[in-house]
Design an enzyme around this catalytic site. Structure first.
Site, PDB file in Angstrom:
ATOM      1  CE  LYS A   1      41.187  26.997 -14.793  1.00 44.80           C
ATOM      2  NZ  LYS A   1      39.952  27.202 -16.019  1.00 44.80           N
TER       3      LYS A   1
ATOM      4  CB  SER B   1      36.764  29.075 -17.450  1.00 49.15           C
ATOM      5  OG  SER B   1      35.611  28.387 -17.061  1.00 49.15           O
TER       6      SER B   1
ATOM      7  CB  SER C   1      36.819  27.597 -13.869  1.00 48.98           C
ATOM      8  OG  SER C   1      37.493  27.537 -14.800  1.00 48.98           O
TER       9      SER C   1
END
Lengths: 479, 93, 486
Positions: free
Chosen positions: A72, A171, A147
């Site tokens: 990420k 997330s 997210s």
């Protein structure tokens, strides 16, 4: 078949048996990316050549030797960009490795691709990215969740074998549920946050997104453990998770929190979760109804505490030491205001303002301090629930993936999408989301198992048993 | 607790954000809606509940030096520098 | 000082003290002044995205030790908080500090008369030996150093994140002299605990002053003014003398005091408005979520206790009681740990400890102000004192030995021999000299016998000359008197 469809565990077996070479995996992934990335847009940065080069030097004697992981884009990896999908980190190159990244490196892993996210992890749809939206591999008109939407879409779309994400209020789990993969949010303190660009320090945890529970355990084993650089990591000794899965759920007490089964919830989601619960019962577990009475307050508590912490955490992005700086600032105030106003997107600004407000003089008692107290009650809810059961079973998300653009103008409605995942961050417990069904329109549905603090072993064992008894995880998205 | 008046421009100033008039209007209405939701916390009795104190544990760092970054690495991300100092518009008190 | 008769000043101090540690407060970069710009920095102290603070155990221990030395209450559980404000010298734009639960609360600093300025030591305010209450002592991180140019400022982050202790006093101080003594006392105690070098001129101790004036007898405080840019303890005194007079003059003219920050200009000898405080800062303090609370009751406090030094006040008492030094000498010794250690070594092997104090504080310091680096071994002073007391040499000879000791340090016994100074105390040898003196000075003998006692001095002088100064004067006196009265 392309190696992109395999799991870390199966690739590891084939690498050790010398059937394949790490470069073969990278090549197959790059081929998949070539074909699908245009549609999915899971990545913010890709360097196939660099990955191929490190693949040549991979040490297969290490536990993750030669296995590629996507990161990420809020994890620092030495020399790489780390944009947090924000304009404000334009041009930034990490001067150090996050502990999680360093541990994967030491375990022999390779890195391929930085995944898209909501800017600074603020969002539930990956639409708040300054670097473009990511699409759900099951239906490209829909959001992948967020997210960690890029990580989930990459894993589900066979553009990555596994990825790291971060979970502050859901997330990792919510995008895993919406994309049909496995997402683990470990207990707070289990994995070092050093090098993870902070959103809300008391809630953030790094965790894996994978296709199987076994892969999740493999990564957790490599990542977990005390780090002197993160004062909030737990001091217990490293463990190997799911070393000998029994495949049985016999004797487990599974709690169904009544506050998570609300009238009016998405019918297909509810049916799937109920049927997962029955599977546990049929296989020897006991179902017990429990109550987490402060659940309705969780969203308010979360958005007060998370934004308060974020307002301070994001103060460092000021154009002085790194990242984007406004052109020709006329004075210091102008440098700060223009850098930050030009660099942050609307959701980040909204949350910084909210967080600044709830801490400000005259309001912090009513908001920040009050929320801290209610957080204490939420934590007590979980502690007392876990005297009656070993795991909690809930939906991960109240509904499957929603269409792109549907909620971008209604932040409160967007916030409500996190209702089932937020409480575990507030209480600090670990939780996992895994596929438990599909809607009629072929959208994945996620099941959430929540464990007591540091109860990952039980949680992973039960998740693994459920997964292996079904074939949801094997289904391929059409995109 | 009643919905507090949120002066978005003032709060943004504290956070060193300058908002356009459009943003100010939009954020004002969105944030007051959110604050109205948060206000529901006022109804929860928390008289006896202590604030959450995470468990304390003795994981303090020993006072032993570790290597710093090289000056080059430390400044590699700086948007403006000269003579190994990071430059900003003049600081006036 | 403050008194133009009917007015008194109310003064509170906030003192920042740099802790002497190997590393910074929250990272392993070295804590050292003078490195090349930005050469002692890392992701943590530069506030890089994703970095986290790791608290320095030693800095916490030293803060607790400081609290113990001032009699503070040590919190069982202390916490760090974030203090939010934007400034380019602060990498994260929040400072990790302590707000609600500091490590130390309460406590007091005693004002020793000898710590007042020399010209005030005999005054009532110095002799009052007041005790000034402390509000708290907390631990935080220092900010970076800025350099200002024509249009821009440049920042060196080497100092950013070094451990800084803030000591806050109650508004108990009433005079500039008291503020001077307070800072001196603070410094002395900090040095004795080896907590900090606490040199204001090097910025190791920095002081902000809050001062207001009010009519004597009034309980409410006047409007307070904050003074900045105070770079020495005597500068604090001068600034306060000026500022208190300025405020009294203003209120006597009926002017209102502005709530403001004023800058002390040492050259001009005056304070000037720096900024007026229209709006108080909103620092939005909240508990630092990256750090767990610090438990001091699981070893940290005990570790600090085991490092407790003998405090200056106790040391002074002991030196006066056991060594017989004067109050002034005791205060000089207590103020300088290195000197005191040297003195204590010097006095260790002799009964004549007060004499040793005289030698060291009067004669030795005048020639060698740095005893630590002196080639003169401290034991030599004990030896010298014993030589005098034992009658081997007289005080005049001792001065010669001392001069030689400074020039060519070696054992005083050896020096006495080298200089051929050993005193003649042998009665028969002295008898011979005395007989010679009587024979050679019939006039003086006559005078003495006629009742002029002083006349014996001429005879003594003769003996001393004959013996090249080695005769034991007391013995000579005795022998001469005996012979003359025979």
């Amino acid at each position: 078949m392309s190696l992109a469809h395999e799991t870390l565990a199966s690739l590891r077996r084939r690498l050790v048996a010398k059937e394949i070479h790490p470069r073969d995996i990278i090549k197959d992934l790059l081929a998949q990316i070539d074909a699908r990335e245009k549609t999915v847009h899971a990545f913010t940065h890709l360097d196939g050549q660099a990955a191929l080069a490190t693949a040549e030097k991979a040490d297969l004697s290490l536990p993750l030797g030669g296995l590629p992981i996507a990161l990420k884009d809020n994890l620092n990896a030495l020399g790489d960009p780390c944009t947090c999908s924000s304009k404000i980190l334009e041009g930034y190159r990490a001067p150090y490795d996050a502990t999680a990244v360093a541990r994967l490196r030491q375990a022999g892993a390779l890195f391929l691709g930085r995944t898209n996210m909501d800017e600074f992890a603020m969002g539930s749809s990956t639409e708040n990215s300054a670097l473009g939206v990511t699409r759900n591999p099951w239906d490209s008109t829909r959001i992948p969740g967020g997210s960690s939407g890029g990580s989930a879409a990459a894993v589900a779309g066979r553009l990555a074998i596994a990825a790291l994400g971060s979970d502050t209020g859901g997330s990792i789990r919510q995008p895993a549920a919406l994309c049909g993969c496995v997402g683990l949010k470990p207990t707070y303190g289990r994995i070092s946050r050093y090098g993870l660009v902070a959103f809300a320090s008391s809630l953030d945890q790094i965790g894996p997104l994978t296709r199987t529970v076994e892969d999740s355990a493999l990564l957790l084993s490599a990542l977990a453990g005390h780090d002197p650089r993160d004062n909030t990591t737990d001091l217990r000794k490293p463990e190997t998770f799911l070393a000998k899965p029994t495949g049985s759920v016999k004797g487990l007490r599974i709690g169904l929190p009544k506050e998570y089964f609300l009238p009016g919830m998405n019918a297909e989601t509810e049916a799937s979760i109920r049927s997962a619960a029955s599977w546990f019962e049929k296989n020897g577990a006991t179902l017990v109804e429990v109550s987490l009475p402060h659940t309705p307050a969780a969203i308010a508590v979360y958005y007060i505490l998370a934004t308060a912490e974020a307002s301070a955490n994001l103060a460092r992005f000021d154009g002085v030491r790194y990242g984007r700086r406004a052109v020709d600032p006329k004075d210091l105030l102008d440098l700060y205001q223009r850098t930050r106003s030009e660099g942050f997107g609307p959701e980040v600004k909204r949350r910084i303002i909210l967080g600044t407000f709830v801490l400000s003089q005259g309001y912090s008692d009513a908001f920040y301090r009050k929320a801290q107290k209610v957080r204490g009650l939420l934590r007590q809810d979980f502690e007392s629930a876990f005297t009656k059961c070993d795991l909690l079973l809930t939906p991960t998300s109240p509904e499957p993936a929603f269409p792109l653009g549907e909620r971008t103008q209604d932040p409160l409605k967007m916030y409500l999408a996190d209702v089932f995942t937020i409480s575990t961050n507030l209480a600090g417990n670990g939780a996992i989301s895994l596929p438990c069904g599909f809607t009629k329109s072929n959208l994945p549905i996620g099941l959430q198992l929540i464990g007591p603090r540091f109860g990952e072993e039980t949680m992973l064992g039960a998740a693994h048993a459920f997964e292996q008894a079904h074939d949801f995880w094997k289904r391929m998205p059409p995109v | 607790m009643s919905v507090p008046k949120l002066n978005v421009a003032d709060v943004a100033g504290l956070a060193r954000l300058s908002l356009t008039p459009d943003e100010t209007t939009k954020f004002s209405s969105q944030l007051s809606q959110i604050l109205a939701h948060m206000e529901t916390l006022g109804q929860i009795g928390t008289g006896d509940v202590p604030e959450v104190v995470p468990p304390a544990q003795p994981a303090l760092r020993k006072d032993i030096p570790t290597p710093s970054l090289t000056v080059e690495a430390a400044l590699s991300n700086a948007p403006a520098q000269s003579n190994d100092l990071i430059l900003v518009p003049k600081i006036v008190e | 000082m403050s008194s133009s008769g009917n007015w008194e000043a109310v003064i509170g101090l906030e003192v920042h003290v740099q802790l002497r540690t190997q590393t910074k407060m929250f990272c392993g970069c070295i804590n050292q002044y003078g490195g090349a710009p930005n050469s002692q920095v890392c992701p943590v102290c530069l506030g890089m995205p994703g970095s986290l603070p790791a608290p320095n155990e030693e800095a916490i221990r030293r803060t607790i030790l400081t609290g113990l030395m001032f009699g503070c209450r040590i919190a069982n559980v202390a916490r760090f908080d974030r203090k939010n404000y934007f400034y380019p010298d602060m990498p994260k734009n929040y400072q990790i500090s302590q707000f609600d639960d500091p490590l130390c609360a309460g406590g007091a600093v005693g004002l020793d008369p000898f710590l007042f300025p020399k010209d005030l030591q005999e005054t009532d305010e110095a002799k009052a030996k007041r005790s000034i209450r402390l509000t708290r002592i907390h631990l935080e991180e220092d900010v970076a150093k800025s350099f200002h140019y024509e249009e821009r400022s440049g920042i060196d982050f080497n100092r950013a994140g070094t451990p800084l202790m803030e000591i806050v006093s109650e508004a108990d101080l009433r005079t500039a002299g008291e503020a001077f003594a307070f800072l001196g006392s603070l410094r002395q105690v900090l040095l004795s605990g080896n907590v900090s070098d606490a040199d204001m001129e090097k910025g190791q101790m920095r002081c902000d002053v809050n001062v207001s004036v009010r009519p004597v007898g009034q309980k409410e405080f006047g409007t307070k003014v904050e003074l900045k840019n105070l770079n020495s303890i005597s500068g604090v005194r001068r600034a306060l003398v000026y500022e208190i007079a300025r405020q009294i003059a203003a209120v006597e003219k009926g002017e209102a005091i502005q709530h403001e920050t004023r800058r002390w200009d040492d050259e001009a000898g005056a304070t000037f408005t720096m900024r007026t405080k229209e709006k108080a800062h909103d620092y939005r303090y909240f508990p630092e979520p990256d750090l767990l609370p610090v438990r001091t009751d699981q070893g940290l406090r005990a570790a600090a206790e085991s490092g407790l030094p003998e405090l200056p006040a106790a040391l002074q008492d002991r030196l006066m009681r056991e060594n017989g030094v004067t109050a002034y000498q005791a205060s000089v010794l207590a103020a300088d740990r290195i000197l005191c250690t040297y003195y204590e070594k010097a006095a260790l092997g002799t009964q004549h400890k007060a004499v040793v104090a005289n030698w060291i504080l009067n004669d030795f310091l005048a020639t060698q102000p740095e005893p630590a680096s002196s080639p003169v071994r401290p034991e030599f002073f004990g030896e010298l004192a014993d030589l005098v007391a034992g009658g081997t040499i007289n005080s005049a000879q001792a001065k010669k030995v001392f001069a030689e000791l400074m020039a060519n340090p070696s054992s005083p016994k050896a020096l006495v021999e080298k200089l051929g100074l050993a005193q003649i105390s042998d009665a028969s040898a002295l008898g011979v000299y005395c007989d010679e003196a009587i024979a050679a000075n019939p006039r003086s003998v006559e005078d003495y016998r006629a009742g002029k006692g002083n006349a014996i001095n001429a005879l003594k002088g003769f003996v001393m000359k004959k013996s090249q100064g080695k005769a034991n004067p007391a013995q000579v006196d005795e022998i001469l008197k005996a012979k003359l009265s025979a």
